[in-house]
Write an enzyme that holds these catalytic residues in place. Sequence first.
Site, mmCIF file in Angstrom:
data_model
loop_
_atom_site.group_PDB
_atom_site.id
_atom_site.type_symbol
_atom_site.label_atom_id
_atom_site.label_comp_id
_atom_site.label_asym_id
_atom_site.label_seq_id
_atom_site.Cartn_x
_atom_site.Cartn_y
_atom_site.Cartn_z
ATOM 1 N N ASP A 109 15.731 8.452 4.860
ATOM 2 C CA ASP A 109 14.919 7.311 4.438
ATOM 3 C C ASP A 109 13.722 7.860 3.678
ATOM 4 O O ASP A 109 13.370 9.041 3.814
ATOM 5 C CB ASP A 109 14.456 6.491 5.647
ATOM 6 N N ARG A 156 -0.929 -6.111 1.481
ATOM 7 C CA ARG A 156 -0.742 -4.782 2.056
ATOM 8 C C ARG A 156 -1.626 -3.745 1.365
ATOM 9 O O ARG A 156 -2.149 -2.837 2.016
ATOM 10 C CB ARG A 156 0.728 -4.370 1.955
#
Length: 279
Positions: A148, A39
């Site tokens: 979040d 990633r």
Amino acid sequence: MTQTPLGEANFGFDAFVRMVHDTIGVCIPQTKRQMIETRLGNRVRALGLKNTQDYFRHLFTEGGLDSEMPHIAETVTTNKTDFFREVDHFYYLRDVVLENEVRHGRNGLFKVWSAAASNGAEAFSMAMILAEHALSFPGFNWAALGTDISNRVLEHARRAIYSHNVIEPVPAALRNRYLYEGQNEWQGKWRISPGLRNRVQFKKLNLIEEDYNVDTDIDIIFLRNVLIYFDPDDQLTVLRRVGRHLAPGGYLFVGNSESMIVRMPNFRQVAPAIYRKEP
């Protein structure tokens, strides 16, 4: 010039792991190193850098950390949730908590918080239960919050548009009442009804930070399937901080795999992975 392979950026990667733990609280085990490095490779290419050593230099010596933190949060977190996941918790909310609410004739605003909201499926599942309750008891007033650390999933939650396979766990009666099916180019997509969307607020929050900009009289907190990403000390710290925002007599829900983590003297277990804050 020969590129440094991702796996050879040892010092830089170790510094990255420490930084992630200190700022986000997420522990990156050795078993996830390859996934994280892959990633990070996406960010290396996006920034036009040569390799991860350049990326770590960009973060730690060239002042790039602040601007990269939203991308780093996306890289190291797993945003997985479903509608009515661990469905027994929603039955408990409906059949025990809300029935008790009626029996005691509580007035005011009933507040729920999805503390690791991801794409909003959990918060909207809670909202459907509360909206159904309000149909039977018109005086019942409620509000829901979802938080979040990821801007990307929060934007998804605010749009409240989901594919057919994602909304499949929603019971048919609730789907018919609270979800609108897309037509033409939106075929196969569903959107949460405006009435429900207007009751649910989403905002960014990092659970590892000291202060939460959240009310301190919340009746229900879902803190599910996020503690497993923290080390034991951070787990306890987050539980204590979250617990401060729960009203006396309120309920804390954690993931079924996290039940053994909750060890706070003023919280009593009332069902699997469900705890009541003693008044």
